[in-house]
Design an enzyme around this catalytic site. Structure first.
Site, short mmCIF file in Angstrom:
data_model
loop_
_atom_site.label_atom_id
_atom_site.label_comp_id
_atom_site.label_asym_id
_atom_site.label_seq_id
_atom_site.Cartn_x
_atom_site.Cartn_y
_atom_site.Cartn_z
N THR A 137 9.91 -14.19 -8.88
CA THR A 137 11.16 -13.88 -9.59
C THR A 137 12.16 -13.26 -8.64
O THR A 137 13.34 -13.61 -8.63
CB THR A 137 10.85 -12.88 -10.75
OG1 THR A 137 9.95 -13.51 -11.65
CG2 THR A 137 12.11 -12.50 -11.49
N CYS A 138 11.71 -12.31 -7.82
CA CYS A 138 12.61 -11.55 -6.96
C CYS A 138 13.48 -12.46 -6.08
O CYS A 138 14.70 -12.37 -6.08
CB CYS A 138 11.80 -10.60 -6.09
SG CYS A 138 12.76 -9.76 -4.85
N LYS B 37 21.80 -10.11 -5.81
CA LYS B 37 22.47 -9.36 -4.73
C LYS B 37 23.55 -10.20 -4.08
O LYS B 37 24.58 -9.68 -3.65
CB LYS B 37 21.47 -8.87 -3.69
CG LYS B 37 21.15 -7.40 -3.79
CD LYS B 37 20.15 -7.01 -4.83
CE LYS B 37 20.58 -6.75 -6.21
NZ LYS B 37 19.53 -6.54 -7.16
N ALA C 37 21.60 -1.26 -21.62
CA ALA C 37 22.27 -0.66 -20.46
C ALA C 37 21.25 -0.20 -19.43
O ALA C 37 21.29 0.92 -18.94
CB ALA C 37 23.14 0.51 -20.91
N ILE D 133 19.24 -4.32 -15.14
CA ILE D 133 19.70 -5.71 -15.15
C ILE D 133 21.05 -5.84 -15.84
O ILE D 133 21.98 -6.46 -15.31
CB ILE D 133 18.65 -6.62 -15.85
CG1 ILE D 133 17.38 -6.67 -15.01
CG2 ILE D 133 19.21 -8.01 -16.09
CD1 ILE D 133 16.29 -7.57 -15.53
N GLY E 61 14.64 -5.37 -21.18
CA GLY E 61 13.36 -5.08 -20.55
C GLY E 61 12.58 -6.34 -20.21
O GLY E 61 12.96 -7.45 -20.58
N HIS F 95 28.16 12.32 12.55
CA HIS F 95 29.44 12.40 11.87
C HIS F 95 30.37 11.33 12.41
O HIS F 95 30.43 11.16 13.63
CB HIS F 95 30.06 13.78 12.10
CG HIS F 95 31.43 13.91 11.52
ND1 HIS F 95 31.64 14.07 10.17
CD2 HIS F 95 32.67 13.88 12.10
CE1 HIS F 95 32.94 14.17 9.94
NE2 HIS F 95 33.59 14.05 11.10
#
Ligand code: NAI
Length: 464
Positions: free
Chosen positions: A41-42, A51, A179, A182, A270, A443
């Site tokens: 699935t990923c 993504k 909410a 996903i 879910g 920094h």
């Protein structure tokens, strides 16, 4: 018939990592996978394609909202959905092909098809039966259905997370049910591309289980980006008609019935373990009352030689948790000491800004009976974040007031998903907030906000 030391069922992040580690440890390994491509699935319909869309829509949003502020002038880009879909497909393909390459490199046999366990050490795929000393179930999860909501991904009106990745175009309006991670990731993709997005959530806060300060700030930020929220509302049904969907929901505070229509409805309430067709009942593998495969501390089921990992077993449904379990169980099977530290598993929501967390929330730390100290630092005090127009958000470190030990960290802000790992490493070493505060941070970086939060838990932050 072929014979193996280990057959892994499922080639998602849990399964393929398990197979690779086992092969590296000298075992003869095969992995059964029924999809056309490896990665589960990923890689195919989850983390990776989403993504790609998150990145593309973020770029578009940046161009629309921030470019002219930086003197980058000219006509803004427009969305070509077909090209965006090809970019997403190419991203997926390079990754799934990468896993195929790793299988070949590690001499792992990919048995193509769907596995049925016929007994300890016996797996049937198609007409063939394969023998093996050990079996690892890494079959993952699937979207949970919701009564009254009929998902039809091909029609593109009422969809789940898989269908939401391949909509025919950017809808004008979208209702997201739930909410959670996903709903908010995919909801924000379409909101940034121009859809009017309404999220309907049963609970009174978004992202259940997260630190309360993060929940509030995250909702505020997404609202500022144009997303609407209806909280405390239980969705009763969603029906499609003439390319539009109507969602009916009940407000929990007064039981009143409301409805809203949209071009697309995304069901994101879910996921549940995917173990259909595996034959677990016939073999006698015990399950939990939530339909997960029951395992012991070493990922072993009650049937000798059968192990299980990832979304199919209890715990957070996260690719990296599955990967860690995959490596650990391979080591256990190879006679080594596999280990997963479940107290230090980060969670990331890849919206803009990102949200990341590890360890205990403030509420959970207090509930555990400890005296708790909080160190908080806003990105408004971080030069790098401000240069990127991302001064909203903060880093919050939760420590044990008696020992200064870091118990958890919650970040909403730029690069949160990368910055969280500094705290993960600190927690693995049992570090105190002072350890982080005494570590020199370059920094200007957004990571300085982590150090400032650690300082805030002790002698005080500098830039507030
Ligand atoms: P989730 O469990 O995170 O959220 C589902 C939400 O739906 C909950 O807030 C729940 O209260 C709500 N809900 C349930 N029934 C409802 C109803 N009838 N009406 C209104 N609201 C209702 O589930 P989600 O987002 O589907 O994700 C599934 C799994 O996948 C999670 O475990 C998540 O962690 C994982 N995941 C993780 C990602 C990441 O780490 N970035 C990305 C995608 C998924």
């Amino acid at each position: 018939m072929s014979s193996y030391d280990l057959i892994v069922i499922g080639a998602g992040p849990g399964g393929y990592v398990c197979a690779i580690r086992a092969a590296q440890l000298g075992l003869k390994v095969a992995c059964v996978e029924g999809r056309e491509t490896l990665g589960g699935t990923c890689l195919n319909v989850g983390c990776i394609p989403s993504k790609a869309l998150l990145h593309a829509s973020h770029m578009y949003h940046e161009a629309e909202t921030n470019f002219t502020k930086m003197g980058l002038m000219g006509d803004g880009p427009s969305v070509d959905w077909t090209i965006m879909q090809s970019y997403k497909a190419e991203t997926v393909e390079t990754n799934t092909k990468g896993v195929e390459f790793l299988f070949k490199k590690n001499k792992i046999d990919w048995i193509k098809g769907w596995a049925e366990i016929q007994g300890p050490g016996k797996i049937k795929v198609g007409d063939d039966v394969h023998e093996t000393k050990n079996i690892v179930i890494a079959t993952g999860s699937e979207p949970s259905p919701l009564k009254g909501v009929e998902v039809e991904n091909e029609a593109g009106v009422i969809v789940d997370s898989t269908g939401a990745l391949t909509l025919p175009g950017v809808p004008k309006s979208m209702v997201v049910i739930g909410a959670g991670v996903i709903g908010l990731e995919l909801g924000s993709v379409y909101a940034r591309l121009g859809a009017e997005v309404t999220v309907i959530e049963y609970l009174d806060a978004i992202t259940p289980g997260m630190d309360a300060d993060i929940q509030k700030q995250f909702q505020k930020t997404l609202t500022k980006q144009g997303m609407k929220f209806v909280l405390g509302a239980a969705v009763q049904s969603a029906t499609a008609k003439n390319g539009q969907a109507t969602v009916k929901y009940k407000l929990r505070k007064d039981d009143s019935e409301q409805e809203v229509t949209a071009d697309v409805v995304l069901l994101a309430t879910g996921r549940r373990p995917y173990v259909a067709g595996l034959g677990l009942d016939k073999v006698g593998v015990e399950m939990t009352d939530r339909g997960q495969v029951k395992i012991d501390n070493h990922w072993a089921t009650n049937v000798k030689g059968i192990y299980a990992i990832g979304d199919a077993v209890p715990g957070p449904m996260l690719a990296h948790k599955a990967e860690d379990e995959g490596m650990a169980v391979a080591e256990v099977i190879a006679g080594k000491a596999g280990h997963v530290n479940y107290n230090v598993i980060p969670g990331v929501i890849y919206t803009t800004p990102e949200v990341a967390n590890v360890g205990l929330t403030e509420a959970a730390a207090k509930e555990s009976g400890r005296k708790v100290k909080i160190g908080k630092f806003p990105f408004l005090g971080n030069a790098r974040a401000k240069a990127m127009f991302q001064g909203d958000g903060f880093v919050k470190i939760v420590t044990d007031a008696d020992t200064d030990r870091v118990l958890g960290c919650h970040i909403i802000g730029p690069n949160a998903g990368e910055m969280i790992h500094e705290v993960c490493v600190a927690m693995e070493f049992g570090a105190s907030a002072e350890d982080i505060a005494l570590t020199c941070h370059a920094h200007p970086t957004t990571s300085e906000a982590v150090r400032e939060a650690a300082l805030a838990a002790g002698s005080g932050a500098i830039h507030v």
